[in-house]
Design a protein around this motif. Structure first.
Motif, mmCIF file in Angstrom:
data_model
loop_
_atom_site.group_PDB
_atom_site.id
_atom_site.type_symbol
_atom_site.label_atom_id
_atom_site.label_comp_id
_atom_site.label_asym_id
_atom_site.label_seq_id
_atom_site.Cartn_x
_atom_site.Cartn_y
_atom_site.Cartn_z
ATOM 1 N N MET A 109 21.183 55.118 62.133
ATOM 2 C CA MET A 109 21.513 56.506 62.469
ATOM 3 C C MET A 109 20.531 57.470 61.815
ATOM 4 S SD MET A 109 25.705 56.651 62.494
ATOM 5 C CE MET A 109 26.057 55.553 61.117
ATOM 6 N N GLN A 110 20.146 57.173 60.575
ATOM 7 C CA GLN A 110 19.190 58.019 59.874
ATOM 8 C C GLN A 110 17.843 58.055 60.606
ATOM 9 O OE1 GLN A 110 17.028 57.069 55.929
ATOM 10 N NE2 GLN A 110 18.910 58.089 55.274
ATOM 11 N N THR A 111 17.429 56.911 61.135
ATOM 12 C CA THR A 111 16.168 56.851 61.867
ATOM 13 C C THR A 111 16.213 57.711 63.122
ATOM 14 O OG1 THR A 111 15.781 54.597 61.049
ATOM 15 C CG2 THR A 111 14.483 55.296 62.943
ATOM 16 N N ALA A 112 17.372 57.761 63.774
ATOM 17 C CA ALA A 112 17.517 58.620 64.950
ATOM 18 C C ALA A 112 17.338 60.090 64.595
ATOM 19 C CB ALA A 112 18.879 58.396 65.599
ATOM 20 N N MET A 113 17.696 60.461 63.383
ATOM 21 C CA MET A 113 17.502 61.842 62.939
ATOM 22 C C MET A 113 16.024 62.100 62.617
ATOM 23 S SD MET A 113 20.530 63.066 63.177
ATOM 24 C CE MET A 113 20.717 61.865 64.532
ATOM 25 N N THR A 175 26.705 62.951 67.953
ATOM 26 C CA THR A 175 27.359 64.058 67.247
ATOM 27 C C THR A 175 26.390 64.757 66.310
ATOM 28 O OG1 THR A 175 29.538 63.008 67.359
ATOM 29 C CG2 THR A 175 29.210 64.659 65.642
ATOM 30 N N MET A 176 25.641 63.985 65.544
ATOM 31 C CA MET A 176 24.728 64.588 64.567
ATOM 32 C C MET A 176 23.598 65.355 65.234
ATOM 33 S SD MET A 176 24.545 61.847 61.421
ATOM 34 C CE MET A 176 24.167 60.416 62.434
ATOM 35 N N LEU A 177 23.238 64.981 66.455
ATOM 36 C CA LEU A 177 22.168 65.670 67.172
ATOM 37 C C LEU A 177 22.657 66.905 67.916
ATOM 38 C CD1 LEU A 177 20.103 62.707 68.668
ATOM 39 C CD2 LEU A 177 19.315 64.362 66.970
ATOM 40 N N THR A 178 23.929 66.953 68.255
ATOM 41 C CA THR A 178 24.407 68.008 69.156
ATOM 42 C C THR A 178 25.477 68.915 68.558
ATOM 43 O OG1 THR A 178 26.076 66.520 70.123
ATOM 44 C CG2 THR A 178 23.901 66.581 71.174
ATOM 45 N N HIS A 184 27.220 64.134 54.944
ATOM 46 C CA HIS A 184 27.479 62.703 54.828
ATOM 47 C C HIS A 184 28.313 62.169 55.991
ATOM 48 C CE1 HIS A 184 25.619 62.780 50.920
ATOM 49 N NE2 HIS A 184 26.416 63.753 50.554
ATOM 50 N N HIS A 185 27.967 62.615 57.179
ATOM 51 C CA HIS A 185 28.685 62.175 58.375
ATOM 52 C C HIS A 185 28.633 60.652 58.552
ATOM 53 C CE1 HIS A 185 30.624 63.139 62.215
ATOM 54 N NE2 HIS A 185 29.882 62.197 62.753
ATOM 55 N N MET A 190 31.394 55.313 58.188
ATOM 56 C CA MET A 190 31.428 53.921 57.740
ATOM 57 C C MET A 190 32.604 53.668 56.809
ATOM 58 S SD MET A 190 29.230 52.403 59.450
ATOM 59 C CE MET A 190 29.744 50.856 58.701
ATOM 60 N N ARG A 191 32.979 54.646 56.000
ATOM 61 C CA ARG A 191 34.144 54.476 55.139
ATOM 62 C C ARG A 191 35.404 54.263 55.986
ATOM 63 N NH1 ARG A 191 35.381 59.368 51.292
ATOM 64 N NH2 ARG A 191 35.707 60.331 53.340
#
Length: 249
Positions: A109-113, A175-178, A184-185, A190-191
């Motif tokens: 997910m971090q790489t997508a950001m 979600t993080m992109l839009t 810490h999404h 993951m939690r």
């Protein structure tokens, strides 16, 4: 050596050269598609755009891909595999399979950001990029099966666990992109996954928020054409933030 003896070797050489040329053309189509996607986006690009960018004929295009959707899926799958070739060696430092797939999911997910063009593209392709045999499917199943075998997870069906994790990854990226999200999404997602899989809350917290290995730029025929954006403060915090409780080894 007479000609009859030379012929099998000559034919083998021609087969190899032909295969190399076909693969080079296929890769050129995939690489050129990135230019088109950057300019027009995946929703408006047409086959003529891909043909022009790769400088091939329409017939050549159809020798490799039946539709533009098939080309886009090949781009997504190839890029996903290039990411996993960087991510998996980094997470293999964890002996615990739960820590591996948690860290791997967060790094993906971090790489997508870091590569928002890739991130935006992957959300349109969705879980089809996780088709059987793709590295994300192979590595995730490996870690989940090991975790289930060790009774680390209170779940008896690896397919259920896989679907939960994949849904978390791809919906999380979108979600993080839009949408506005907190720092810490991915960790909070993951939690929730880990507690849902039966880990005690404190252990799930420790694993989900454990510091991540630092990755360099993704290298490969496709990603080498992209320039990563700055990781930004949120990503930097995710990489450096210590776990709130000690993770189980």
């Amino acid at each position: 050596m007479n000609k009859a003896e030379e012929k099998p070797g000559v034919e083998d050489h021609r087969v190899r050269v032909g295969a190399q040329r076909r693969e080079a053309t296929r890769l050129r189509l995939i690489e050129s598609a990135l230019t088109v996607l950057a300019e027009k986006g995946p929703d408006t690009a047409a086959i003529e755009d891909f043909i022009a960018a790769a400088q091939v004929s329409r017939g050549t295009f159809y020798n490799y891909f039946r539709t533009t959707s098939e080309l886009l899926l090949a781009v997504a799958g190839g890029m996903s595999d290039e990411i996993l070739q960087v991510v998996d060696p980094a997470v293999r430092q964890f002996s615990d399979p739960v820590a591996r797939f948690s860290a791997g999911s967060r790094l993906y997910m971090q790489t997508a950001m870091r590569y928002p063009l890739w991130g935006a593209f992957i959300t349109r392709v969705g879980t089809r990029v996780a088709a059987r045999g793709q590295l994300i499917d192979v590595y995730l199943n490996r870690d989940l099966l090991e975790a289930i075998a060790q009774q680390r997870l209170k779940i008896d069906n690896v397919r259920v666990a896989r679907d939960v994790v994949l849904g978390t990854i791809f919906f999380g990226i979108e979600t993080m992109l839009t949408e506005p999200t907190h720092d810490h999404h991915p960790e909070q997602m993951m939690r929730c996954v880990l507690t849902g899989f039966g880990l005690p809350e404190a252990e799930a917290e420790a694993i989900a928020f454990a510091p991540l290995p630092l990755l360099g730029d993704v290298q490969g025929p496709i990603f080498s054409r992209l320039t990563p954006v700055s990781a930004g403060p949120a990503a930097a915090k995710r990489a450096r933030k210590p776990a709130s409780t000690k993770a189980t080894k």
